[in-house]
Design an enzyme around this catalytic site. Sequence first.
Site, PDB file in Angstrom:
ATOM      1  N   GLU A  48       0.833  -1.208   0.000  1.00 25.58           N
ATOM      2  CA  GLU A  48       0.000   0.000   0.000  1.00 25.58           C
ATOM      3  C   GLU A  48       0.868   1.258   0.000  1.00 25.58           C
ATOM      4  O   GLU A  48       0.612   2.204  -0.757  1.00 25.58           O
ATOM      5  CB  GLU A  48      -0.914   0.025   1.235  1.00 25.58           C
ATOM      6  CG  GLU A  48      -1.902  -1.123   1.357  1.00 25.58           C
ATOM      7  CD  GLU A  48      -2.982  -1.133   0.279  1.00 25.58           C
ATOM      8  OE1 GLU A  48      -3.087  -0.165  -0.486  1.00 25.58           O
ATOM      9  OE2 GLU A  48      -3.721  -2.137   0.197  1.00 25.58           O
ATOM     10  N   ASN A  52       1.244   3.990  -3.043  1.00 22.95           N
ATOM     11  CA  ASN A  52       0.983   5.424  -2.856  1.00 22.95           C
ATOM     12  C   ASN A  52       2.095   6.279  -3.478  1.00 22.95           C
ATOM     13  O   ASN A  52       1.827   7.298  -4.110  1.00 22.95           O
ATOM     14  CB  ASN A  52       0.858   5.764  -1.365  1.00 22.95           C
ATOM     15  CG  ASN A  52      -0.547   5.525  -0.832  1.00 22.95           C
ATOM     16  OD1 ASN A  52      -1.479   5.280  -1.586  1.00 22.95           O
ATOM     17  ND2 ASN A  52      -0.688   5.588   0.483  1.00 22.95           N
ATOM     18  N   ARG A 106      -9.230   3.338  -7.908  1.00 23.60           N
ATOM     19  CA  ARG A 106      -8.589   3.286  -6.603  1.00 23.60           C
ATOM     20  C   ARG A 106      -9.664   3.273  -5.515  1.00 23.60           C
ATOM     21  O   ARG A 106     -10.623   4.034  -5.573  1.00 23.60           O
ATOM     22  CB  ARG A 106      -7.646   4.483  -6.376  1.00 23.60           C
ATOM     23  CG  ARG A 106      -6.591   4.679  -7.462  1.00 23.60           C
ATOM     24  CD  ARG A 106      -5.612   3.526  -7.578  1.00 23.60           C
ATOM     25  NE  ARG A 106      -5.101   3.074  -6.295  1.00 23.60           N
ATOM     26  CZ  ARG A 106      -4.536   1.882  -6.113  1.00 23.60           C
ATOM     27  NH1 ARG A 106      -4.409   1.036  -7.099  1.00 23.60           N
ATOM     28  NH2 ARG A 106      -4.094   1.539  -4.945  1.00 23.60           N
TER      29      ARG A 106
END
Lengths: 147, 112
Positions: A48, A52, A106
Amino acid sequence: MKPMNEMNVSFLSCSANESFARAVVSAFVAQMDPTIDEISDIKTAVSEAVTNCIVHAYRDTLGMIYITARLYEDGGVQIRIRDKGCGIEDVQKAREPLFTTGGEERAGLGFAVMESFMDDVLVTSRVQKGTTVTLKKKLARRRASND
Amino acid sequence: MNDVRLILKEGTLTALLSGEIDHHNARGIREAIDETAGKTKPKELILDFSRVQFMDSSGVGLIMGRYRLMQVLGGSVTIANLPPKVEKVVSMAGLDKLVKFEKGVVYRETDE
Protein backbone atom coordinates in the site's frame (compact mmCIF):
# COMPACT_ATOMS: atom_id res chain seq x y z
CA MET A 1 16.60 1.12 21.35
CA LYS A 2 19.27 0.00 18.91
CA PRO A 3 18.09 -2.27 16.08
CA MET A 4 19.72 -5.70 15.91
CA ASN A 5 19.59 -5.60 12.11
CA GLU A 6 18.87 -3.03 9.44
CA MET A 7 18.60 -2.88 5.67
CA ASN A 8 18.19 -0.17 3.06
CA VAL A 9 16.92 -0.52 -0.46
CA SER A 10 16.03 2.05 -3.08
CA PHE A 11 14.38 1.62 -6.44
CA LEU A 12 12.64 3.56 -9.19
CA SER A 13 8.87 4.12 -8.89
CA CYS A 14 7.93 1.65 -11.67
CA SER A 15 4.80 -0.27 -10.78
CA ALA A 16 6.65 -3.54 -11.49
CA ASN A 17 8.64 -2.77 -8.31
CA GLU A 18 5.56 -3.13 -6.08
CA SER A 19 6.06 -6.90 -5.90
CA PHE A 20 9.83 -6.42 -5.54
CA ALA A 21 9.30 -4.17 -2.50
CA ARG A 22 6.97 -6.70 -0.84
CA ALA A 23 9.37 -9.54 -1.55
CA VAL A 24 12.51 -7.79 -0.31
CA VAL A 25 10.90 -6.62 2.96
CA SER A 26 9.33 -10.00 3.68
CA ALA A 27 12.64 -11.77 2.93
CA PHE A 28 14.40 -9.47 5.42
CA VAL A 29 11.73 -9.85 8.12
CA ALA A 30 11.74 -13.66 7.65
CA GLN A 31 14.78 -13.96 10.00
CA MET A 32 12.44 -12.93 12.85
CA ASP A 33 10.48 -16.14 12.33
CA PRO A 34 7.15 -14.35 11.80
CA THR A 35 3.85 -16.18 11.43
CA ILE A 36 2.28 -16.48 7.98
CA ASP A 37 -0.33 -13.92 9.05
CA GLU A 38 2.28 -11.46 10.29
CA ILE A 39 4.28 -11.63 7.07
CA SER A 40 1.10 -11.30 5.02
CA ASP A 41 0.09 -8.19 6.99
CA ILE A 42 3.53 -6.63 6.50
CA LYS A 43 3.56 -7.40 2.77
CA THR A 44 0.13 -5.84 2.33
CA ALA A 45 1.04 -2.68 4.27
CA VAL A 46 4.32 -2.24 2.35
CA SER A 47 2.47 -2.76 -0.92
CA GLU A 48 0.00 0.00 0.00
CA ALA A 49 2.73 2.46 0.98
CA VAL A 50 4.82 1.80 -2.14
CA THR A 51 1.74 2.01 -4.38
CA ASN A 52 0.98 5.42 -2.86
CA CYS A 53 4.48 6.60 -3.87
CA ILE A 54 3.95 5.36 -7.43
CA VAL A 55 0.34 6.49 -7.92
CA HIS A 56 0.44 9.77 -5.96
CA ALA A 57 3.91 11.01 -5.01
CA TYR A 58 5.40 10.43 -8.45
CA ARG A 59 2.21 10.75 -10.51
CA ASP A 60 3.09 11.22 -14.21
CA THR A 61 6.77 11.01 -13.38
CA LEU A 62 9.36 8.59 -12.02
CA GLY A 63 11.43 9.02 -8.89
CA MET A 64 13.25 7.01 -6.26
CA ILE A 65 11.55 5.18 -3.40
CA TYR A 66 13.66 4.47 -0.31
CA ILE A 67 12.89 1.72 2.17
CA THR A 68 14.65 1.21 5.49
CA ALA A 69 13.68 -1.78 7.61
CA ARG A 70 14.84 -2.29 11.18
CA LEU A 71 14.48 -5.35 13.36
CA TYR A 72 14.56 -5.14 17.16
CA GLU A 73 15.45 -7.61 19.89
CA ASP A 74 11.93 -7.48 21.36
CA GLY A 75 10.28 -8.58 18.09
CA GLY A 76 9.66 -5.06 16.87
CA VAL A 77 9.77 -4.37 13.14
CA GLN A 78 9.98 -0.85 11.76
CA ILE A 79 9.68 -0.15 8.05
CA ARG A 80 10.14 3.35 6.67
CA ILE A 81 9.01 4.10 3.11
CA ARG A 82 10.18 7.46 1.81
CA ASP A 83 9.75 9.38 -1.43
CA LYS A 84 10.81 12.77 -2.73
CA GLY A 85 7.58 13.32 -4.61
CA CYS A 86 4.79 15.89 -4.52
CA GLY A 87 3.94 15.50 -0.83
CA ILE A 88 0.50 15.44 0.79
CA GLU A 89 -1.23 18.74 1.50
CA ASP A 90 -3.66 17.36 4.08
CA VAL A 91 -2.35 14.16 5.67
CA GLN A 92 -5.39 13.74 7.91
CA LYS A 93 -7.71 13.88 4.90
CA ALA A 94 -5.50 11.46 2.94
CA ARG A 95 -5.73 8.95 5.78
CA GLU A 96 -9.53 8.92 5.78
CA PRO A 97 -10.95 5.62 4.47
CA LEU A 98 -12.41 5.87 0.94
CA PHE A 99 -10.80 9.26 0.29
CA THR A 100 -8.77 9.13 -2.92
CA THR A 101 -7.43 11.40 -5.60
CA GLY A 102 -6.41 8.37 -7.62
CA GLY A 103 -9.50 8.06 -9.79
CA GLU A 104 -12.23 5.45 -10.18
CA GLU A 105 -10.02 2.38 -10.01
CA ARG A 106 -8.59 3.29 -6.60
CA ALA A 107 -10.49 2.25 -3.48
CA GLY A 108 -9.04 4.94 -1.19
CA LEU A 109 -8.18 2.30 1.40
CA GLY A 110 -4.38 2.48 1.35
CA PHE A 111 -3.82 4.13 4.73
CA ALA A 112 -6.81 2.31 6.29
CA VAL A 113 -5.23 -1.03 5.33
CA MET A 114 -1.83 0.05 6.68
CA GLU A 115 -3.45 1.11 9.97
CA SER A 116 -5.45 -2.06 10.28
CA PHE A 117 -2.59 -4.43 9.39
CA MET A 118 0.17 -2.73 11.42
CA ASP A 119 0.35 -1.61 15.06
CA ASP A 120 1.38 1.94 14.27
CA VAL A 121 1.49 4.13 11.15
CA LEU A 122 3.25 7.50 11.18
CA VAL A 123 2.99 9.84 8.19
CA THR A 124 5.06 12.96 7.74
CA SER A 125 4.84 14.96 4.54
CA ARG A 126 5.95 18.23 3.05
CA VAL A 127 4.46 19.54 -0.19
CA GLN A 128 6.98 19.43 -3.05
CA LYS A 129 9.50 17.73 -0.72
CA GLY A 130 8.09 14.27 -0.18
CA THR A 131 6.45 11.87 2.21
CA THR A 132 7.70 9.40 4.79
CA VAL A 133 5.50 6.59 6.06
CA THR A 134 6.74 4.64 9.07
CA LEU A 135 5.10 1.30 9.76
CA LYS A 136 5.59 -0.53 13.05
CA LYS A 137 4.60 -3.99 14.14
CA LYS A 138 5.52 -6.09 17.14
CA LEU A 139 5.86 -9.74 16.22
CA ALA A 140 4.82 -12.44 18.63
CA ARG A 141 8.16 -14.12 19.24
CA ARG A 142 8.11 -17.88 18.96
CA ARG A 143 11.75 -18.26 19.87
CA ALA A 144 13.41 -17.01 23.04
CA SER A 145 16.46 -15.66 21.26
CA ASN A 146 17.68 -14.94 17.79
CA ASP A 147 21.14 -16.39 17.36
CA MET B 1 1.56 -16.38 -13.00
CA ASN B 2 -0.53 -13.27 -12.62
CA ASP B 3 -3.34 -13.63 -15.04
CA VAL B 4 -7.00 -13.96 -15.58
CA ARG B 5 -8.85 -16.66 -17.49
CA LEU B 6 -12.30 -15.89 -18.72
CA ILE B 7 -15.19 -18.29 -19.23
CA LEU B 8 -18.42 -17.18 -20.85
CA LYS B 9 -21.38 -19.47 -20.37
CA GLU B 10 -25.08 -18.70 -20.65
CA GLY B 11 -24.78 -14.99 -19.98
CA THR B 12 -22.37 -15.41 -17.08
CA LEU B 13 -18.78 -14.25 -17.40
CA THR B 14 -16.47 -15.96 -14.92
CA ALA B 15 -13.00 -14.52 -14.32
CA LEU B 16 -10.57 -17.00 -12.78
CA LEU B 17 -8.01 -14.78 -11.06
CA SER B 18 -4.62 -16.01 -9.94
CA GLY B 19 -1.27 -14.88 -8.58
CA GLU B 20 -0.78 -11.47 -6.98
CA ILE B 21 -3.24 -8.63 -7.46
CA ASP B 22 -1.60 -5.26 -6.89
CA HIS B 23 -1.73 -1.91 -8.67
CA HIS B 24 0.72 -3.18 -11.32
CA ASN B 25 -1.16 -6.38 -12.15
CA ALA B 26 -4.68 -4.97 -11.75
CA ARG B 27 -4.42 -3.09 -15.03
CA GLY B 28 -4.05 -6.20 -17.21
CA ILE B 29 -6.84 -7.99 -15.34
CA ARG B 30 -9.11 -4.97 -15.69
CA GLU B 31 -8.44 -4.64 -19.41
CA ALA B 32 -9.07 -8.33 -20.09
CA ILE B 33 -12.36 -8.40 -18.17
CA ASP B 34 -13.64 -5.09 -19.55
CA GLU B 35 -12.85 -6.00 -23.15
CA THR B 36 -14.73 -9.30 -22.95
CA ALA B 37 -17.60 -7.91 -20.86
CA GLY B 38 -18.00 -4.99 -23.25
CA LYS B 39 -18.31 -7.36 -26.19
CA THR B 40 -20.47 -10.04 -24.59
CA LYS B 41 -22.60 -7.95 -22.18
CA PRO B 42 -23.01 -10.66 -19.50
CA LYS B 43 -25.84 -10.62 -16.94
CA GLU B 44 -23.46 -11.73 -14.21
CA LEU B 45 -19.75 -11.31 -13.63
CA ILE B 46 -18.19 -13.84 -11.25
CA LEU B 47 -14.73 -12.99 -9.89
CA ASP B 48 -13.16 -16.19 -8.58
CA PHE B 49 -10.31 -15.46 -6.13
CA SER B 50 -9.53 -19.07 -5.16
CA ARG B 51 -6.06 -18.99 -6.77
CA VAL B 52 -5.08 -15.49 -5.63
CA GLN B 53 -2.02 -15.53 -3.37
CA PHE B 54 -1.80 -11.85 -2.55
CA MET B 55 -4.06 -8.84 -2.88
CA ASP B 56 -3.87 -5.27 -1.60
CA SER B 57 -6.44 -2.48 -1.85
CA SER B 58 -5.83 -2.27 -5.61
CA GLY B 59 -7.90 -5.44 -5.81
CA VAL B 60 -10.72 -3.70 -3.96
CA GLY B 61 -10.54 -0.91 -6.53
CA LEU B 62 -10.69 -3.57 -9.23
CA ILE B 63 -13.87 -5.03 -7.70
CA MET B 64 -15.46 -1.58 -7.32
CA GLY B 65 -14.63 -0.67 -10.91
CA ARG B 66 -16.15 -3.92 -12.23
CA TYR B 67 -19.24 -3.28 -10.10
CA ARG B 68 -19.65 0.08 -11.85
CA LEU B 69 -19.15 -1.58 -15.24
CA MET B 70 -21.80 -4.21 -14.52
CA GLN B 71 -24.17 -1.48 -13.34
CA VAL B 72 -23.81 0.14 -16.76
CA LEU B 73 -24.40 -3.24 -18.43
CA GLY B 74 -27.40 -3.95 -16.18
CA GLY B 75 -25.82 -6.98 -14.54
CA SER B 76 -24.44 -8.05 -11.16
CA VAL B 77 -21.10 -8.99 -9.62
CA THR B 78 -20.38 -12.07 -7.52
CA ILE B 79 -17.17 -12.49 -5.50
CA ALA B 80 -16.32 -16.16 -5.16
CA ASN B 81 -13.90 -18.09 -2.97
CA LEU B 82 -11.99 -15.35 -1.17
CA PRO B 83 -8.96 -16.80 0.62
CA PRO B 84 -8.81 -15.62 4.28
CA LYS B 85 -5.86 -13.29 3.66
CA VAL B 86 -7.67 -11.59 0.78
CA GLU B 87 -10.95 -11.49 2.68
CA LYS B 88 -9.31 -9.33 5.35
CA VAL B 89 -8.68 -6.54 2.81
CA VAL B 90 -12.03 -6.92 1.05
CA SER B 91 -13.99 -6.77 4.32
CA MET B 92 -12.63 -3.28 4.97
CA ALA B 93 -14.40 -1.87 1.93
CA GLY B 94 -17.95 -2.78 3.00
CA LEU B 95 -18.87 -4.20 -0.39
CA ASP B 96 -21.64 -6.42 1.04
CA LYS B 97 -24.39 -4.16 -0.26
CA LEU B 98 -22.95 -3.98 -3.77
CA VAL B 99 -21.89 -7.51 -4.59
CA LYS B 100 -22.81 -11.09 -3.74
CA PHE B 101 -20.33 -13.32 -1.92
CA GLU B 102 -20.12 -17.06 -2.33
CA LYS B 103 -17.77 -19.79 -1.16
CA GLY B 104 -16.98 -23.37 -2.09
CA VAL B 105 -18.18 -23.15 -5.68
CA VAL B 106 -15.66 -24.58 -8.14
CA TYR B 107 -15.28 -22.80 -11.47
CA ARG B 108 -13.15 -24.42 -14.13
CA GLU B 109 -12.05 -23.52 -17.61
CA THR B 110 -13.39 -26.76 -19.03
CA ASP B 111 -16.73 -26.38 -17.32
CA GLU B 112 -18.95 -27.98 -19.91
